[in-house]
Design a protein around this motif. Structure first.
Motif, short mmCIF file in Angstrom:
data_model
loop_
_atom_site.label_atom_id
_atom_site.label_comp_id
_atom_site.label_asym_id
_atom_site.label_seq_id
_atom_site.Cartn_x
_atom_site.Cartn_y
_atom_site.Cartn_z
N THR A 188 41.54 -47.34 25.55
CA THR A 188 42.61 -48.11 24.90
C THR A 188 43.60 -47.17 24.21
OG1 THR A 188 41.24 -50.07 24.62
CG2 THR A 188 43.09 -49.82 23.10
N ALA A 189 43.10 -46.14 23.55
CA ALA A 189 43.98 -45.18 22.88
C ALA A 189 44.89 -44.48 23.87
CB ALA A 189 43.14 -44.16 22.11
N PHE A 190 44.35 -44.09 25.03
CA PHE A 190 45.19 -43.43 26.04
C PHE A 190 46.28 -44.40 26.53
CE2 PHE A 190 41.16 -40.88 27.21
CZ PHE A 190 41.42 -39.97 26.20
N MET A 191 45.93 -45.67 26.68
CA MET A 191 46.91 -46.67 27.11
C MET A 191 47.98 -46.87 26.04
SD MET A 191 47.41 -48.77 29.78
CE MET A 191 49.16 -48.40 29.72
N ILE A 192 47.56 -46.97 24.79
CA ILE A 192 48.52 -47.18 23.70
C ILE A 192 49.43 -45.96 23.54
CG2 ILE A 192 48.73 -47.43 21.20
CD1 ILE A 192 48.10 -50.05 22.53
N LEU A 240 45.86 -42.62 16.27
CA LEU A 240 46.37 -43.97 16.42
C LEU A 240 45.67 -44.95 15.49
CD1 LEU A 240 46.79 -44.09 20.31
CD2 LEU A 240 48.62 -44.04 18.60
N ALA A 241 44.37 -44.78 15.32
CA ALA A 241 43.62 -45.67 14.43
C ALA A 241 44.11 -45.54 12.98
CB ALA A 241 42.13 -45.37 14.50
N GLY A 258 42.84 -45.68 30.98
CA GLY A 258 43.33 -44.37 30.57
C GLY A 258 44.31 -43.80 31.57
N GLY A 259 43.96 -43.86 32.84
CA GLY A 259 44.86 -43.35 33.87
C GLY A 259 46.19 -44.09 33.90
N SER A 260 46.15 -45.37 33.56
CA SER A 260 47.40 -46.14 33.51
C SER A 260 48.25 -45.73 32.32
CB SER A 260 47.08 -47.63 33.44
OG SER A 260 46.49 -48.07 34.65
N GLY A 261 47.61 -45.37 31.20
CA GLY A 261 48.36 -44.84 30.07
C GLY A 261 49.09 -43.55 30.44
N PHE A 262 48.41 -42.70 31.21
CA PHE A 262 49.07 -41.49 31.70
C PHE A 262 50.17 -41.85 32.69
CE2 PHE A 262 44.51 -39.53 31.51
CZ PHE A 262 44.49 -39.67 30.14
N TRP A 292 41.05 -52.92 25.35
CA TRP A 292 40.77 -53.18 26.76
C TRP A 292 39.50 -52.46 27.20
CZ3 TRP A 292 45.90 -51.75 25.33
CH2 TRP A 292 46.83 -52.78 25.42
N PRO A 293 38.91 -52.88 28.30
CA PRO A 293 37.76 -52.16 28.84
C PRO A 293 38.20 -50.91 29.59
CG PRO A 293 38.28 -54.02 30.24
CD PRO A 293 39.21 -54.10 29.07
N HIS A 294 37.25 -50.12 29.97
CA HIS A 294 37.54 -48.91 30.76
C HIS A 294 38.22 -49.29 32.08
CE1 HIS A 294 36.20 -44.62 31.78
NE2 HIS A 294 36.86 -45.03 32.84
N TRP A 295 37.71 -50.29 32.75
CA TRP A 295 38.26 -50.75 34.02
C TRP A 295 38.60 -52.23 33.96
CZ3 TRP A 295 33.96 -48.53 37.72
CH2 TRP A 295 34.24 -47.18 38.00
N LEU A 296 39.65 -52.60 34.68
CA LEU A 296 39.99 -54.01 34.90
C LEU A 296 40.11 -54.26 36.39
CD1 LEU A 296 42.77 -54.48 32.19
CD2 LEU A 296 40.60 -55.72 32.26
N ASP A 297 39.82 -55.48 36.79
CA ASP A 297 40.06 -55.89 38.17
C ASP A 297 41.55 -56.21 38.30
OD1 ASP A 297 39.17 -56.88 40.85
OD2 ASP A 297 40.02 -58.75 40.06
N GLY A 298 42.24 -55.50 39.17
CA GLY A 298 43.68 -55.66 39.28
C GLY A 298 44.15 -57.06 39.64
#
Length: 448
Positions: A154-158, A229-230, A84-88, A128-134
């Motif tokens: 995922t919605a925030f990322m999209i 988005l859905a 989510g933070g990455s989507g922002f 995607w999951p909430h967190w990923l290992d970078g």
């Protein structure tokens, strides 16, 4: 058009970056007092943008979940990427291009890295999951059973990626390839699968635990963008009934209350003593989705969000718990760090005497004068709360507490929503997307 702010950046570099403790100095306090409101906005946007540009996880180029300037982290947490933070964050990078902090070419290179990482990272039915290992792109469990797809994150990322695609879609061949790669990710999210065949969307699915978290998403919160988005997906769209029956709870979502003389517009909690929620509810879904002129059979979304921000403001003026510091220059509560860990602050029972700057700063489109009061207070009267990436996550005058720490989900909405106030950049881009417009039409929205 780019907005060059050379004088403000020079000021920041000379009096902000020189302090190795990541605190502002007394000289910066004096200098910040001399800035106009527009220069303060320039400074705030630049600092918060840097979280996502300079502070990014190096392998993915995406946003770290947290950055602690004191160097104290949970175990193995420095490389965790937040979806989510990455989507922002990708939207904040677009602000960086337009404000002249970076070039279009630099941003394109970063976005190519982001999209390549996301295409090869763990996904679960496209989510995607909430967190990923970078370093690896593998899922980093958010909790024991939350180790699979997270449809909200995922919605925030999209939302962010579609905004990036609109920005670059008329560009050169490299840029058009980026747009094609983003569209592929968009089309691969199986929104309809996350209904379980019911008239509602579910938040989580785990390959180990299936649907055990059992979180159908209905009633008002931060998740409106997920339903939009859905319904907009060109490949895996949900039926409108999922929105009207699941999210809107057969119309019960429109049972509002009055708080500090303001209608809540929608039913936040179904409890007259808790008629409003944390301020991120007025931010996350609306970084790209423009609430101005947005309405459906349930709400006028500009009124909804403006009233929520004003409720927080009026609550702080009233200050029913008599907390030190609350007032016209210190207001706004949301989920953030707190005096005892992490908490979902909001007026009422969960008012713990903690102010979270993003609550008021990211509300700038709704409450420009009231939010400007907070910005000027932070930079000219409480400069110890300002660090390399802007205001620290949270503080409490009542408890004499703050930590020099940041969270991506709190820093990200600040530069984006301020830019939406100043130029409408992200709103204009996202709302041009043809799929999104078709989805809004399917759900019965009116919009500009």
């Amino acid at each position: 058009m780019r907005y060059l702010i050379i004088s403000s950046l020079l000021l920041f570099f000379t009096v902000g970056c020189s302090n190795t403790s990541n605190r502002a100095t007394s000289s910066s306090q004096k200098s910040w007092k001399d800035l106009t409101d527009q220069q303060l906005l320039d400074t705030l946007q630049y600092q918060t943008f840097r979280y996502f540009w300079e502070g990014a996880e190096p392998n993915s180029g995406l946003a770290r979940e947290r950055i602690h300037m004191d160097g104290v982290y949970p175990q193995n947490d420095q490389d965790v990427v937040t979806l989510g933070g990455s989507g922002f964050g990708v939207m904040a990078v677009l602000v960086g291009i337009e404000r002249g902090y970076i070039t279009r070419e630099q941003a394109l290179e970063r976005f190519q890295k982001n999209v390549d990482f996301l295409a090869n990272a763990d996904r679960f039915h496209g989510a995607w999951p909430h967190w990923l290992d970078g370093p690896t792109g593998k899922v980093k469990p958010f909790s024991k059973k939350d180790n699979g797809g997270d449809l909200v994150e995922t919605a925030f990322m999209i939302q962010g990626l579609l905004t990036v695609a609109e920005y670059f879609k008329g560009g050169n061949e490299e840029e058009k390839q980026l747009v094609a790669d983003i569209n592929k990710l968009w089309e691969e999210v199986e929104w309809d699968w996350y209904t379980k065949g019911e008239d509602v969307l579910y938040w989580h699915w785990s390959p180990s635990y299936g649907w055990e978290m059992n979180f159908p998403i209905g009633g008002y919160n931060e998740c409106l963008i997920m339903y939009v988005l859905a319904a907009s997906s060109p490949t895996h769209a949900i039926a409108p009934e999922a929105y009207h029956k699941g999210w809107a709870q057969n119309g019960d979502i429109a049972n509002d209350t009055v708080y500090y003389g303001l209608n809540s517009v929608l039913n936040f909690y179904g409890n007259e003593n808790e008629p409003t929620g944390p301020m991120f509810w007025a931010h996350y879904s609306y970084l790209g989705l423009n609430p101005k002129g947005l309405s459906d059979r349930y709400a006028d979304y500009w009124k909804l969000n403006t009233n929520q921000a004003l409720m927080h403001y009026r609550y702080a003026i009233d200050n029913p718990k008599n907390y030190a510091g609350y007032g016209e220059k210190q207001w706004g509560m949301t989920s953030s760090y707190s005096v005892n860990g992490y908490a979902g602050h909001h007026p009422g029972e969960l008012d713990l005497g903690v102010i979270t700057p993003t609550a008021s700063l990211a509300s700038f489109p709704y409450t420009p004068e009231e939010s400007m009061n907070v910005i000027r207070y932070l930079y000219t009267e409480a400069d110890s709360l300002i660090g390399k990436y802007g205001p620290y996550d949270a503080y409490s005058v009542e408890h004499e507490w703050y930590l020099p720490r940041y969270l991506a989900i709190d820093q990200g909405p600040i530069p984006v929503m301020i830019e939406n106030y100043r130029s409408g950049l992200l709103w204009n881009l996202f709302m041009k997307n043809e799929d999104v417009r078709k989805g809004l039409d399917r759900l019965g929205f009116s919009y500009n």
